[in-house]
Write an enzyme that holds these catalytic residues in place. Structure first.
Site, PDB file in Angstrom:
ATOM      1  N   CYS A   1      -4.153   3.652   9.051  1.00 18.53           N
ATOM      2  CA  CYS A   1      -4.575   4.032   7.691  1.00 18.53           C
ATOM      3  C   CYS A   1      -6.086   4.032   7.536  1.00 18.53           C
ATOM      4  O   CYS A   1      -6.608   4.696   6.642  1.00 18.53           O
ATOM      5  CB  CYS A   1      -3.923   3.117   6.658  1.00 18.53           C
ATOM      6  SG  CYS A   1      -4.501   1.414   6.741  1.00 18.53           S
TER       7      CYS A   1
ATOM      8  N   HIS B   1       0.883  -1.186   0.000  1.00 18.16           N
ATOM      9  CA  HIS B   1       0.000   0.000   0.000  1.00 18.16           C
ATOM     10  C   HIS B   1       0.915   1.229   0.000  1.00 18.16           C
ATOM     11  O   HIS B   1       1.027   1.973   0.960  1.00 18.16           O
ATOM     12  CB  HIS B   1      -0.934  -0.025   1.202  1.00 18.16           C
ATOM     13  CG  HIS B   1      -2.126   0.872   1.047  1.00 18.16           C
ATOM     14  ND1 HIS B   1      -2.353   1.637  -0.077  1.00 18.16           N
ATOM     15  CD2 HIS B   1      -3.168   1.132   1.877  1.00 18.16           C
ATOM     16  CE1 HIS B   1      -3.484   2.314   0.073  1.00 18.16           C
ATOM     17  NE2 HIS B   1      -3.997   2.033   1.252  1.00 18.16           N
TER      18      HIS B   1
HETATM   19  N1   CP Z   1      -6.499   3.714   3.950  1.00 23.56           N
HETATM   20  C1   CP Z   1      -7.163   3.422   2.816  1.00 23.56           C
HETATM   21  O1   CP Z   1      -6.590   3.071   1.793  1.00 23.56           O
HETATM   22  O2   CP Z   1      -8.499   3.577   2.920  1.00 23.56           O
HETATM   23  P1   CP Z   1      -9.569   3.062   1.869  1.00 23.56           P
HETATM   24  O3   CP Z   1      -9.499   1.555   1.860  1.00 23.56           O
HETATM   25  O4   CP Z   1     -10.887   3.562   2.394  1.00 23.56           O
HETATM   26  O5   CP Z   1      -9.237   3.614   0.528  1.00 23.56           O
HETATM   27  N1  NVA Z   2      -4.463  -3.869   5.397  1.00 28.10           N
HETATM   28  C1  NVA Z   2      -5.748  -3.324   5.001  1.00 28.10           C
HETATM   29  C2  NVA Z   2      -5.577  -1.916   4.560  1.00 28.10           C
HETATM   30  C3  NVA Z   2      -6.862  -1.223   4.177  1.00 28.10           C
HETATM   31  C4  NVA Z   2      -6.651   0.178   3.683  1.00 28.10           C
HETATM   32  C5  NVA Z   2      -6.342  -4.178   3.909  1.00 28.10           C
HETATM   33  O1  NVA Z   2      -5.627  -4.538   2.964  1.00 28.10           O
HETATM   34  O2  NVA Z   2      -7.525  -4.494   3.985  1.00 28.10           O
END
Ligand code: CP
Ligand code: NVA
Length: 309
Positions: A267, A135
């Site tokens: 996040c 991410h």
């Molecule tokens: N933190 C983040 O990426 O949030 P969303 O999944 O809502 O985009």
């Molecule tokens: N680790 C989480 C982050 C969400 C923004 C996921 O991948 O679901």
């Protein structure tokens, strides 16, 4: 033109350039509305095509505003409405069409391989808006938020991650190497980063330490990060996993092991890995963290278009 998929594949110099540009641009927007365009509208006439194979609130909104503020526009595709999913159209042909109609492509996907496949066939930049293993846009933005709040380079700070070894942590590990900051990881032994990542950590020597005691991981930290124990791509036994993470919950007792002025980041969205008392406290900077996605993603877009000042 540049792609933005994983932090590990982008030079530290370029990552720093993105952060410097984001800081400048953010400071110039103090009195502007969300939809006001930056002076010179550097991406005027450009279309960002976005596609989400998984849920999203922040990434969707922040990319929408990011490209708008740069003078461009965005179109969001639903994967179930394309021929790519059910109709059997290939990634190759889909990528060709996206490259004809759009100027950049942002993809949130269930498959790291798909990102690479699209990259191969697109003639426009691709941005990873979250994949099972990374991410990157989130963590680069979080480095920005930390430096903004702490008013010092992240290399002078100790960062702790208390939580699962997931996509967000993988990007944080890459950031720790690129920006040279100390990173403590606190997670149950059974949920440590995988072998490939452990090998990568080992090859970079000493700045990243892994603990199965959350208090040790939090000790002396300037920043404590957490994330949901169960991620969107998680397929394992969820009840068992949640049980294993019980003592890794972020609460007052745990945060007291960190520095007095330690901040809490997440996040989002959250599960119950953090007490409301911490999440809603002044130590928690999660809303500023979410907002900064816009500013950093603008500079990521400019990097992708080869237009970073
Ligand atoms: N933190 C983040 O990426 O949030 P969303 O999944 O809502 O985009
Ligand atoms: N680790 C989480 C982050 C969400 C923004 C996921 O991948 O679901």
């Amino acid at each position: 033109m540049n792609h933005f998929i994983n932090l590990k594949d982008i030079s530290a110099k370029d990552l720093r350039k993105i952060l410097i540009d984001a800081k400048k641009r953010k400071s110039l927007r103090k009195n502007l509305n969300n939809l006001d365009v930056d002076i010179k509208a550097p991406l005027k006439g450009k279309l960002l095509i976005q596609m989400f194979e998984k849920s999203s609130l922040r990434t969707r909104l922040s990319f929408y505003l990011a490209i708008k503020q740069l003078g461009g526009s965005t179109l969001t595709l639903r994967p179930d409405e394309l021929h790519l999913s059910k109709g059997g159209e290939s990634i190759q042909d889909t990528a060709k069409v996206i490259s004809i109609f759009g100027n950049a492509f942002m993809l949130r996907t269930n498959s790291d391989k798909k990102l690479e496949e699209f990259k191969k066939h697109l003639s426009i930049p691709i941005i990873n808006g979250l994949s099972p293993s990374s991410h990157a846009t989130q963590i680069l933005s979080d480095v920005f938020t930390i430096e903004e709040i702490k008013k010092k380079p992240i290399s002078k700070l100790k960062i702790a991650w208390i939580g699962d070894s997931n996509n967000v942590l993988n990007s944080l590990i890459s950031a720790s190497i690129k920006f040279s900051f100390k990173l403590n990881i606190g997670c149950p032994i059974a949920y440590r980063p995988n072998k490939k990542i452990l090998k990568y950590i080992k090859s970079k020597k000493n700045k990243i330490l892994i603990y199965d005691d959350p208090k040790k991981a939090a000790s002396g930290a300037d920043v404590i990060f957490s994330d949901k124990v169960i991620s969107m791509n998680d397929k394992g036994n969820k009840t068992k996993k949640l049980r294993h993470f019980k003592k890794f919950r972020i609460n007052k007792e745990l945060i007291d092991f960190a520095k007095r002025d330690c901040i809490f980041l997440h996040c989002l969205p959250r599960g119950n890995e953090v007490d409301d008392k911490i999440f809603l406290s002044n130590q928690s900077k999660v809303w500023q963290q979410a907002l900064n996605r816009i500013h950093v993603q603008k500079s990521i877009l400019l990097y992708c278009f080869g237009k970073l000042r």
